[in-house]
Design a protein around this motif. Structure first.
Motif, short mmCIF file in Angstrom:
data_model
loop_
_atom_site.label_atom_id
_atom_site.label_comp_id
_atom_site.label_asym_id
_atom_site.label_seq_id
_atom_site.Cartn_x
_atom_site.Cartn_y
_atom_site.Cartn_z
N PHE A 145 39.61 48.14 43.03
CA PHE A 145 38.76 46.95 42.97
C PHE A 145 38.31 46.66 41.53
O PHE A 145 38.24 45.51 41.12
CB PHE A 145 37.55 47.12 43.89
N GLU A 146 38.02 47.71 40.77
CA GLU A 146 37.59 47.49 39.40
C GLU A 146 38.70 46.88 38.56
O GLU A 146 38.47 45.97 37.75
CB GLU A 146 37.11 48.81 38.79
N ALA A 147 39.93 47.39 38.75
CA ALA A 147 41.06 46.87 37.98
C ALA A 147 41.34 45.41 38.33
O ALA A 147 41.63 44.60 37.45
CB ALA A 147 42.29 47.73 38.24
N ALA A 161 41.23 42.17 35.87
CA ALA A 161 42.35 41.24 35.75
C ALA A 161 41.89 39.79 35.97
O ALA A 161 42.31 38.87 35.26
CB ALA A 161 43.44 41.61 36.74
N MET A 162 41.02 39.59 36.94
CA MET A 162 40.50 38.26 37.20
C MET A 162 39.68 37.75 36.02
O MET A 162 39.71 36.57 35.66
CB MET A 162 39.66 38.25 38.48
N ALA A 163 38.91 38.64 35.40
CA ALA A 163 38.12 38.25 34.24
C ALA A 163 39.03 37.78 33.12
O ALA A 163 38.72 36.80 32.42
CB ALA A 163 37.26 39.43 33.78
N ALA A 164 40.16 38.46 32.93
CA ALA A 164 41.10 38.06 31.89
C ALA A 164 41.69 36.69 32.18
O ALA A 164 41.87 35.85 31.28
CB ALA A 164 42.20 39.12 31.76
N ILE A 165 42.01 36.43 33.44
CA ILE A 165 42.58 35.13 33.80
C ILE A 165 41.54 34.03 33.62
O ILE A 165 41.83 32.96 33.08
CB ILE A 165 43.09 35.16 35.26
N GLY A 169 36.02 36.77 47.35
CA GLY A 169 37.30 36.57 46.70
C GLY A 169 37.29 37.19 45.30
O GLY A 169 36.30 37.10 44.58
N ALA A 170 38.39 37.83 44.93
CA ALA A 170 38.44 38.53 43.65
C ALA A 170 38.13 37.60 42.49
O ALA A 170 37.58 38.03 41.47
CB ALA A 170 39.83 39.15 43.47
N TRP A 171 38.43 36.33 42.62
CA TRP A 171 38.18 35.35 41.56
C TRP A 171 36.71 35.30 41.17
O TRP A 171 36.37 35.07 40.00
CB TRP A 171 38.66 33.99 42.04
N HIS A 172 35.81 35.52 42.12
CA HIS A 172 34.38 35.34 41.85
C HIS A 172 33.71 36.58 41.26
O HIS A 172 32.58 36.49 40.76
CB HIS A 172 33.66 34.97 43.15
#
Length: 724
Positions: free
Chosen positions: A149-151, A155-159, A195-198
């Motif tokens: 989950f952390e990874a 990744a979402m933060a980078a996007i 959602g991972a995006w948030h």
């Protein structure tokens, strides 16, 4: 234990397993889930075994149900599994997304707002060298157990750092952070499933003042929420980021199959083919398993995924037949699994009444289309018919009349049934007409009758009242019918009204409906048609004549159903006047001549005489062709049995001038083309035999002239004729 954020892929079975495992380890004091907070009171139903996914939260505006939204859940949805775990362990659950009530009626949203990536998972897959996001997700999550989950959050933060922000997301996330601040005051050990995006936005340090400013000025709309059944087919086609997957049936299999995933899937695929009569043996399955596993090894995949299974299915089970592959895709990969909700689920009264009738009539809602044949002499089938007709009135087309539908004319009806999730909204909308299906349908028909501006609009409602058994709607419908009929002087409109009224009179007894009040209205319409018909058939263009010919046929067939000799005689007298008038369009003149002949009002000799008058050199070939078209519209069997009529047609055809023949050929080809194949064959054999007159001995056949006609007859009849 500190709070934890579980960024998931919506409807990801790997995420669902991982979330449940993580929650069991964390044992949080409260669970926050991305979703509409107005539905918090409905969370308790998730613990009810009668609430079977796929289901969806349905939210709609109380005063305008057309404004509605869905939040679907499958058994493999991480949010669903998280809520199930929490309810089983008495952990409080809150939906913490922006309230749906605040999202409605926003006129100040920028029309050209920037869009986030269509699928952040796709961005990650592309970065890893995958051209298929679902395949990447399967490899790194579904087939490997627990996601990091952390990874994923990193990744979402980078996007997000490289993407334009969506203002809607910013407002939603501001509200989510506000809820987090509130919950932290009373709980330290909390879990967040979203959602991972948030995740990057929820873990970022943002001031409360900043979030309050974003949320300022939003007005609340009164909304209502409930659970409704959903389907995997709708889940696969659902639009929006993270809201759908292309293969929900496959994901259901991944989540619910503990072992032998590949083998069990291919066994199920073989079962689909066997159900359709395709011989599929155990050897096929064994070879398909070997091929799928070999493909996975060659592609360095941890387990054969859907791509490998599909290729193995295509090559071995389906033997390259794409139709069979599509069948398996529809039945298995997507699946039309339909969820269920408890009968006592909060719902509009109309929906509860429908559910009660479905139980009484043993009529189960299913997502897959099925055919239902009804015998209206059986009380239960009659009840089913009435229910389906009433629902169609309320714009809930659960049942569509089948190809062999004969419900208005016999004791049999055929329906194609398929329940769609959006019917839940249709029921909410229709709830404004009444609390029961019968009451709502009655109110809807009454409203339509009063709003009808033309006779054509109100006439079908009479038949609807019969089919749906709505006797309380009859007074309003009959009043509207009487009023519109009195004001409408168009004979075509009056003729169009006769068939549905006649069917209602003829078959009312089949359905146990009292239709005696319609007799006077129907008789009055037919009389007005008979009076106005002579003036309606003159000065017509060919296209208009064709339309009126169809109406004449419809009225003639309708009156044949009624046990009213006087009314039928009146009609036949009107047709006799048309047939004898030189002002009648030849297409209609020919048609009414045939109707009079079939009804016994003209004998064979008189019919031949009238045809002979038309098929003379003095009649324009196009008029004669139209007359023939109208006369023979009833089929070619008459020419097979009446050689004198066939002789008249043959002689006229042989005498058509060459410069006129190309003009009449399309009309004649259209006429003869409607004949059944046996009729055309018999006519061809008679022509080939050289006998077309009523008195064969008096007819001398000129072989040379007959041979010259054969190519033309072959074109007309659509078959090759050999002269010998």
């Amino acid at each position: 234990m500190p709070e934890r954020f579980y960024g998931v892929r919506h409807h990801g079975p790997g995420s669902a397993r991982a979330v449940v495992a993580a929650l069991a380890e964390q044992r949080p004091d409260v669970l926050l889930v991305e979703g509409p907070p107005e539905a918090d009171a409905l969370v308790k139903w998730v613990a009810d075994e009668r609430l079977v996914p796929p289901v969806a939260l349905l939210g709609y505006v109380a005063d305008d149900p057309r404004q509605a939204a869905y939040w679907p859940f499958a058994v493999f949805s991480p949010e669903w599994q998280a809520i199930r775990w929490a309810t089983a362990h008495d952990v409080p659950v809150r939906f913490f997304d922006l309230p749906y009530a605040y999202r409605l009626g926003r006129e100040d949203e920028p029309a050209d707002r920037p869009e986030r990536p269509a699928d952040p998972i796709g961005e990650l897959a592309a970065a890893a060298g995958y051209d298929d996001p679902e395949r990447w997700w399967e490899d790194v999550v579904e087939h490997r157990g627990a996601p990091a989950f952390e990874a994923i959050g990193e990744a979402m933060a980078a996007i997000r750092a490289e993407s334009a922000e969506d203002p809607n997301d910013l407002v939603r996330e501001a509200h989510m952070r506000g809820v987090l601040r509130e919950v932290r005051k009373t709980h330290a050990n909390l879990a967040v499933v979203c959602g991972a995006w948030h995740v990057p936005a929820l873990t970022a340090k943002v001031s409360a003042a900043h979030d309050t400013a974003l949320l300022k000025g939003r007005k609340k709309t009164k909304v209502t929420f409930t659970w409704v059944p959903w389907t995997y087919g709708r889940l696969a086609s659902w639009q929006g980021y993270g809201a759908g997957v292309r293969s929900p049936g496959w994901y259901h299999h991944l989540f619910t199959t503990p072992d032998e995933v590949v083998t069990r899937w291919l066994v199920a695929a073989a079962g689909v083919l066997r159900d359709e009569g395709v011989p599929t043996s155990s050897a096929h399955v064994i070879e398909a398993v070997r091929l799928a596993e070999a493909l996975a090894i060659l592609r360095a995949r941890p387990l054969a995924g859907l791509a490998e299974l599909t290729e193995a299915t295509r090559a071995v089970l389906c033997e390259g037949d794409e139709l069979r592959v599509e069948l398996i895709g529809r039945r298995l990969v997507v699946s039309e699994r339909l969820g269920a909700v408890p009968d006592d689920m909060p719902a509009v009264p109309l929906a509860r009444d429908l559910a009660a009738q479905q139980r009484t009539l043993r009529l189960k809602a299913e997502a897959l289309e099925r055919v239902l044949d009804l015998d209206l002499r059986r009380e239960i089938d009659l009840g089913r018919s009435r229910l389906l007709h009433r629902l169609r009135l309320l714009r809930v087309p659960w049942g569509e009349p089948g190809d062999n539908y004969r419900g208005k004319g016999t004791f049999r009806e055929s329906w194609r049934l398929r329940w769609l999730p959006e019917f839940a909204i249709s029921l909410v909308e229709a709830g404004g007409y009444g609390t029961t299906v019968a009451g709502a349908a009655t109110a809807k028909v009454t409203e339509d009758a009063r709003a009808a501006e033309t006779l054509a609009e109100v006439t079908p409602l009479v038949e609807v009242c019969l089919l749906a058994d709505l006797p309380e709607a009859y007074p309003a419908v009959l009043h509207a019918l009487d009023t519109r009929a009195a004001l409408d002087a168009d004979v075509a409109h009056l003729m169009g009204a006769v068939p549905p009224l006649a069917r209602t009179l003829r078959y009312g007894d089949v359905r146990g409906t009292d239709v005696t009040s319609l007799v006077e209205v129907t008789n009055g319409l037919v009389v007005r048609v008979c009076v106005g018909l002579p003036g309606a058939v003159t000065s017509l263009a060919d296209e208009a004549a064709g339309a009126l010919r169809d109406l004449v046929d419809a009225v003639h067939a309708a009156l044949a159903m009624l046990d009213d000799p006087a009314l039928r005689d009146r009609w036949l007298e009107a047709l006799g006047g048309l047939a004898g008038s030189d002002r009648t369009h030849p297409l209609i003149a020919g048609r009414v001549t045939r109707l009079l002949y079939d009804a016994g009002r003209l004998d064979a000799d008189e019919t031949r005489r009238r045809m002979g008058l038309v098929l003379t050199a003095g009649t324009p070939p196009s008029d004669a062709a139209h007359w023939i078209e109208g006369f023979l519209a009833g089929g070619g069997l008459l020419l097979v049995h009446d050689t004198a009529l066939l002789s008249l047609v043959d002689q006229w055809l042989a005498g058509v001038a060459a410069d006129s023949f190309t003009d009449v050929l399309p009309l004649l080809r259209r006429t003869f083309g409607t004949f059944a194949e046996p009729e055309r064959r018999s006519i061809g054999e008679r022509v080939r035999g050289g006998v077309t007159a009523a008195e064969p001995a008096a007819f001398a056949l000129d072989d040379e002239r007959a041979a010259a006609v054969l190519p033309t007859l072959a074109v007309l009849l659509g078959r090759e004729i050999h002269h010998g």
